[in-house]
Write a protein that holds these residues in place. Structure first.
Motif, PDB file in Angstrom:
ATOM      1  N   ILE A  21       0.847  -1.201   0.000  1.00 50.85           N
ATOM      2  CA  ILE A  21       0.000   0.000   0.000  1.00 50.85           C
ATOM      3  C   ILE A  21       0.886   1.255   0.000  1.00 50.85           C
ATOM      4  O   ILE A  21       0.634   2.215  -0.744  1.00 50.85           O
ATOM      5  N   CYS A  22       1.949   1.237   0.819  1.00 49.36           N
ATOM      6  CA  CYS A  22       2.847   2.406   0.885  1.00 49.36           C
ATOM      7  C   CYS A  22       3.580   2.618  -0.445  1.00 49.36           C
ATOM      8  O   CYS A  22       3.691   3.744  -0.932  1.00 49.36           O
ATOM      9  N   ALA A  23       4.090   1.527  -1.018  1.00 51.19           N
ATOM     10  CA  ALA A  23       4.806   1.635  -2.288  1.00 51.19           C
ATOM     11  C   ALA A  23       3.876   2.144  -3.378  1.00 51.19           C
ATOM     12  O   ALA A  23       4.233   3.018  -4.185  1.00 51.19           O
ATOM     13  N   MET A  24       2.648   1.607  -3.387  1.00 43.84           N
ATOM     14  CA  MET A  24       1.672   2.012  -4.403  1.00 43.84           C
ATOM     15  C   MET A  24       1.320   3.479  -4.244  1.00 43.84           C
ATOM     16  O   MET A  24       1.157   4.204  -5.231  1.00 43.84           O
ATOM     17  N   LEU A  25       1.236   3.934  -2.998  1.00 41.89           N
ATOM     18  CA  LEU A  25       0.928   5.341  -2.750  1.00 41.89           C
ATOM     19  C   LEU A  25       2.050   6.236  -3.284  1.00 41.89           C
ATOM     20  O   LEU A  25       1.791   7.279  -3.906  1.00 41.89           O
ATOM     21  N   ALA A  26       3.294   5.809  -3.060  1.00 40.81           N
ATOM     22  CA  ALA A  26       4.434   6.581  -3.589  1.00 40.81           C
ATOM     23  C   ALA A  26       4.369   6.640  -5.115  1.00 40.81           C
ATOM     24  O   ALA A  26       4.495   7.708  -5.717  1.00 40.81           O
ATOM     25  N   ASP A  27       4.137   5.483  -5.742  1.00 37.42           N
ATOM     26  CA  ASP A  27       4.017   5.448  -7.208  1.00 37.42           C
ATOM     27  C   ASP A  27       2.890   6.354  -7.694  1.00 37.42           C
ATOM     28  O   ASP A  27       3.016   7.054  -8.701  1.00 37.42           O
ATOM     29  N   THR A  28       1.772   6.323  -6.944  1.00 36.50           N
ATOM     30  CA  THR A  28       0.606   7.117  -7.332  1.00 36.50           C
ATOM     31  C   THR A  28       0.913   8.605  -7.296  1.00 36.50           C
ATOM     32  O   THR A  28       0.577   9.340  -8.228  1.00 36.50           O
TER      33      THR A  28
END
Lengths: 492, 492
Positions: free
Chosen positions: A151-158
């Motif tokens: 979730i954290c990695a995806m948020l950074a990518d987003t």
């Protein structure tokens, strides 16, 4: 015969606390949400659009001692069975209901994203509306810290995908269990003192370390001069909380070591530190360094609500606030692990973790960075000089559209040509096209660059206006090429 | 101490008449709406997203003699000022409110489109929901028939853009004024007989010409054996209505000539025929022949509501209904000119015309044509053979995503490998990736084509499963290329 009672005219107004979104506002939000959905989709998250209406029972907002649901939601009673229904106030409660209802059909773990309006029956204020967008991604049924790290990695990518460059944001990670461990060490794991300590921690953002020390002890004189009673702990007893809140070290390893000290012998505390360690290790191995995602125990927002890891995304660039002072933009997303929501329905605990992006705040940030907004362009307007030749003008817009250029014929009363130009201005049109009888006879059209000529045009007569250098005459057959050239030059 | 009363668990259920939309259902609708918005945008229409909540007063649904709004809307009362608010029941009433409220800021004519849910407080039935999508385009402030012609042309373009080929749809155009002219000729322009004639006309679709003749005269024995009283007109008196309803000729010119005869000396009737003539001429000159848009006086739906031209888009291809009988798909969009809606608020008549697409029906049509739906594909699933090497698996999905391939790591409990494969099946994954300790040591991964192997896999052991020809071993470095190859082969 009864006298006919004249009904007063209804007022044309958006209800208090609600608003309407026009043109570019809608487009910009949609483009941002589309980009976010693209990242979520690539990560394997599925779209879910649940009903906007839920039973109050499912939302869990029903107070049994009052005759109608409390004020947080907009609710009404069904005519046939007296059941209370309400508009959803977030996207998490409906997710819990949907997962409990469809758990046999849904994959487990269930990764889903949802975007849409939610409604809050609250007192509206400046910039605070009773209907607003949320954009959530959650993983239900995965106890693994890999779900939280994802979730954290995806948020950074987003954030990077929508246009927040690396370095302009940081995602901070904390853990509720570490705090629980600290409370255990302090001997206030339960009861009223625990609640008082939690309330004090929530003020850390505002009052800082010294303030928290005072509030945990004897009390504190606040800015207004009022004396706020303290929790009454001895100075030494408050140390573990202070150690927890200020444990951020030079890197994740140092922070984690400080946290280990703060939770001492507490089993739940050690579990929490272990979870943070696992998240940090996973993210590091995937290349998400502490410049993007960092363990930071000073993040206290949401610690009360969540049951494990807690995340908060902050934008670190400065903006100028309404009083002209520079300040950091601040939080645009938050989330964490909540393992008890589905249990309300099924009796079985289901692990879940997720994030919610503040759509309006993120859009505001992108506007502040110049990533959305800027020059909005309306359609090319083909003016009507001769209302009997509407078909000729329609042919022009059809050609322009076929070339991918947004275009329309003026459809108001064509009599006053000035109104047509005012209309084009209001539409933010890049180009106006004119073909009067004389042009038609000569096989030409007038093409007017409105970005160059907008201000002059407003008050000029048709004759004056025709003389401006921002207007060129081209052969009818060159219309599309000339319009494309002007728009290209405006962009360049 | 008082006995703690145990709260019963809430039921996890969508409220009656509401539903949730999952994954592909959401994606397919979104893709269709995006295409529609693209066409509308190109035509110069601006997006509008008005508040989902309106005052009941603005919606015009308030009945002053009852203590709460009538049943058509979901409504509730504000706590502070007792004002009734309600969820919008369509997108037209909010447009009228928005235009009246912001008319000084909006361009005139104002072309706008809107897409979103609307709510109806009605008894739900099979396939009939209390929340559903609408998709509207309207032009406010243009009296010109060019606005109506444009709406029809745009609707034709839209249907083709979303995947309804030319020949599979037809847009029929009628005009309320022509009917008014016919009623004038019959001497029933006002009063109860007029209403009875209008109600009879509404049955034309169902009972046909002979049925309408009977119902306008003495009456009719309906299918159930009940006798329906007629309007009581003499046979000759009914002729103008019959002439109107059956006036469709071999081409638009013939139809218009028949209509001129039907309206005889009526001024409003002649005006209506003139409007249809103008629309037909504009569309013909723009290349929209009667194979796409045609004047057809047998379109009676909506004649009561609108004030001028009326449009209806029908899909003409056959589908098989639930009883196995072939039938035409039928209507997917309807609209027309309504010149009185804004007047409610401002007292000034504002001409307006528009169209509303039945989003769910159009989606169903596209599914029937195989234009959406079909094989839905889930993400590639990277399985977890060794939970300590989560970072390795995360690296794989990161590589796949970077190549534009949707991918995820299995995040459930990895202990039971069969569950991981069942999960991949449920996700409709095209490919599963396996890297156990042994593969890791040799620098290879197993890549499994799940489309080929799905059925076998469900009950097989890991050992059996590994032997299937649908599985290949490739060097770790070739993972992305191999997955792309398999997905490409599945598509081919």
């Amino acid at each position: 015969m009864a006298k006919e009672k004249k009904q007063p005219r209804p007022r044309a107004e958006t209800p208090k606390g609600f608003r309407d979104y026009f043109g570019a506002e809608v487009d910009e939000r949609k483009q941002m949400l589309d980009k976010i959905a693209g990242v979520y989709h690539r990560y394997g998250f599925d779209a879910l659009e649940s009903s906007a209406v839920e039973t109050v029972e499912a939302l869990g907002k029903f107070l049994p001692d009052v005759d109608r649901p409390n004020e947080g939601v907009f609710a009404w009673q069904e005519a046939d069975d007296d059941k209370w229904l309400a508009l959803r106030y977030d996207l998490t409660a409906p997710l819990a209901r949907v997962y409990a209802q469809f758990r046999n059909d849904l994959p487990t773990p269930y990764r889903r994203y949802a975007m849409g309006p939610v409604w809050r029956n609250e007192k509206p204020g400046p910039g605070r509306f009773r209907q607003f967008y949320q954009c959530d991604a959650d993983t239900v049924g995965a106890a693994s810290m890999a779900a939280d790290a994802e979730i954290c990695a995806m948020l950074a990518d987003t954030l990077e995908e929508v246009g927040i460059p690396r370095g302009d944001y940081v995602i901070r990670v904390n853990n509720r269990k570490v705090l629980n461990g600290v409370l255990e060490v302090m001997g206030v794991a339960e009861g009223e003192t625990r609640e008082a300590v939690l309330r004090t921690i929530d003020k850390f953002d505002k009052v800082g370390e010294a303030g928290v020390r005072e509030l945990l002890g004897k009390g504190r004189l606040d800015a207004s001069g009022a004396y706020i009673d303290g929790v009454g702990l001895a100075e030494a007893a408050a140390e573990p909380v202070i150690a927890f809140l200020t444990s951020k070290g030079a890197d994740n390893a140092a922070t984690l070591a400080n946290l280990r000290t703060a939770v001492a012998e507490s089993a739940v505390g050690a579990e929490g530190v272990g979870e943070l360690e696992e998240i940090a290790a996973l993210l590091t191995s995937q290349g998400y360094g502490p410049d993007r995602i960092v363990i930071d125990p000073s993040v206290v927002r949401g610690l009360g609500y969540y049951t494990g890891p807690v995340f908060e995304a902050e934008l670190t660039f400065e903006i100028t606030d309404e009083k002209g002072r520079p300040r950091q933009f601040g939080s645009v997303a938050g989330g964490g692990r909540y393992d008890d929501l589905v249990k309300r329905f099924t009796g079985q605990a289901v692990p879940a973790t997720g994030i919610s992006i503040g759509v309006d705040r993120l859009l505001a940030a992108l506007r502040a960075k110049g990533r959305v907004g800027g020059a909005t362009r309306g359609p090319v307007v083909v003016t009507v000089m001769d209302r009997d030749r509407m078909a000729d003008y329609q042919a022009m817009v059809a050609e322009l559209r076929a070339a991918g250029i947004r275009a329309e014929v003026y459809l108001g009363n064509p009599k006053n040509f000035g109104n047509q130009l005012k209309y084009a201005d209001k539409r933010l049109s890049p180009v106006a096209v004119i073909e009067g009888a004389e042009e038609k006879a000569r096989g030409v059209v007038q093409v007017k660059d409105l970005i160059l000529g907008a201000k002059i045009a407003e008050n000029a007569t048709l004759e004056e206006w025709k003389e401006r250098p921002s207007q060129v005459e081209v052969a009818r057959g060159d219309l599309v090429a000339e319009v494309a050239r002007i728009i290209g030059a405006q962009d360049g």
